[in-house]
Design a protein around this motif. Structure first.
Motif, mmCIF file in Angstrom:
data_model
loop_
_atom_site.group_PDB
_atom_site.id
_atom_site.type_symbol
_atom_site.label_atom_id
_atom_site.label_comp_id
_atom_site.label_asym_id
_atom_site.label_seq_id
_atom_site.Cartn_x
_atom_site.Cartn_y
_atom_site.Cartn_z
ATOM 1 N N PRO A 101 0.744 -1.478 -0.177
ATOM 2 C CA PRO A 101 0.053 0.058 -0.098
ATOM 3 C C PRO A 101 0.815 1.257 0.148
ATOM 4 O O PRO A 101 0.506 2.180 -0.369
ATOM 5 C CB PRO A 101 -0.879 -0.112 1.325
ATOM 6 C CG PRO A 101 -0.601 -1.516 1.773
ATOM 7 C CD PRO A 101 0.425 -2.036 1.169
ATOM 8 N N GLU A 102 2.073 1.285 0.615
ATOM 9 C CA GLU A 102 2.889 2.405 0.525
ATOM 10 C C GLU A 102 3.406 2.813 -0.781
ATOM 11 O O GLU A 102 3.415 3.803 -1.223
ATOM 12 C CB GLU A 102 4.109 2.241 1.512
ATOM 13 C CG GLU A 102 4.956 3.274 1.714
ATOM 14 C CD GLU A 102 4.339 4.620 2.413
ATOM 15 O OE1 GLU A 102 4.867 5.594 2.041
ATOM 16 O OE2 GLU A 102 3.509 4.318 3.272
ATOM 17 N N LEU A 103 3.617 1.708 -1.534
ATOM 18 C CA LEU A 103 4.313 1.838 -2.872
ATOM 19 C C LEU A 103 2.974 2.454 -3.735
ATOM 20 O O LEU A 103 3.216 3.100 -4.433
ATOM 21 C CB LEU A 103 4.717 0.490 -3.457
ATOM 22 C CG LEU A 103 5.063 0.630 -4.828
ATOM 23 C CD1 LEU A 103 6.496 1.356 -5.118
ATOM 24 C CD2 LEU A 103 5.223 -1.035 -5.262
ATOM 25 N N TYR A 104 1.721 1.896 -3.668
ATOM 26 C CA TYR A 104 0.647 2.534 -4.263
ATOM 27 C C TYR A 104 0.489 3.779 -4.173
ATOM 28 O O TYR A 104 0.173 4.624 -4.916
ATOM 29 C CB TYR A 104 -0.357 1.404 -3.823
ATOM 30 C CG TYR A 104 -1.883 2.006 -4.617
ATOM 31 C CD1 TYR A 104 -2.102 1.494 -5.968
ATOM 32 C CD2 TYR A 104 -2.700 2.750 -3.996
ATOM 33 C CE1 TYR A 104 -3.255 1.909 -6.655
ATOM 34 C CE2 TYR A 104 -3.855 3.124 -4.401
ATOM 35 C CZ TYR A 104 -4.131 2.619 -5.958
ATOM 36 O OH TYR A 104 -5.377 3.040 -6.661
ATOM 37 N N GLN A 105 0.504 4.224 -2.684
ATOM 38 C CA GLN A 105 0.271 5.681 -2.342
ATOM 39 C C GLN A 105 1.065 6.386 -2.949
ATOM 40 O O GLN A 105 0.897 7.633 -3.548
ATOM 41 C CB GLN A 105 -0.167 5.838 -0.918
ATOM 42 C CG GLN A 105 -0.186 7.090 -0.646
ATOM 43 C CD GLN A 105 -0.217 7.166 1.010
ATOM 44 O OE1 GLN A 105 0.344 6.438 1.904
ATOM 45 N NE2 GLN A 105 -1.017 8.326 1.506
#
Length: 130
Positions: A101-105
């Motif tokens: 999710p951090e990469l996506y954000q």
């Protein structure tokens, strides 16, 4: 007609400050200001690039580490090493779970997740981009 309102940027930055100074400056963080709204960036582009690199490295490391740990678990004879490998596998899966999710954000967030202040209604809007 040009706006007669001139926001006091340094005062707003001081109001946002809680504890130590994490904000670099008003000019770097101000996205938009007019009579009704003022928007500040929470993440600058350099912050987004840094967190993108960190999350990418963690994801790639976890993707290589998880199969090697799964492959080495059945061939381990020592119980202590077996539990260390199992703990490493669980930690790798948790890191992967947090970093995707951090990469996506950081890849798809809009203009640094702005905080928008509405002067007329006295409301604050936070854009999370999830």
């Amino acid at each position: 007609m040009p706006s007669q309102y001139r926001p006091q940027l340094l005062g707003w930055i001081d109001d946002l400050d809680k504890g130590t100074n994490y904000l670099s400056g008003a000019d770097d963080r101000l996205l938009y200001a007019n009579d009704n709204y003022c928007a500040f960036l929470r993440k600058t582009s350099s912050d987004q690039i840094f967190y993108l690199c960190i999350s990418f490295i963690c994801i790639i490391g976890s993707l290589f580490l998880i199969p090697s740990l799964i492959y080495s678990l059945p061939s381990c004879n020592n119980k202590a090493i077996y539990f260390l490998l199992l703990a490493g596998l669980v930690c790798s899966i948790l890191i992967l779970y947090v970093m995707i999710p951090e990469l996506y954000q950081n890849l798809f967030t809009r203009k640094g997740c702005p905080i928008i202040f509405n002067r007329k209604t006295n409301k604050v809007y936070i854009n999370e981009s999830y």
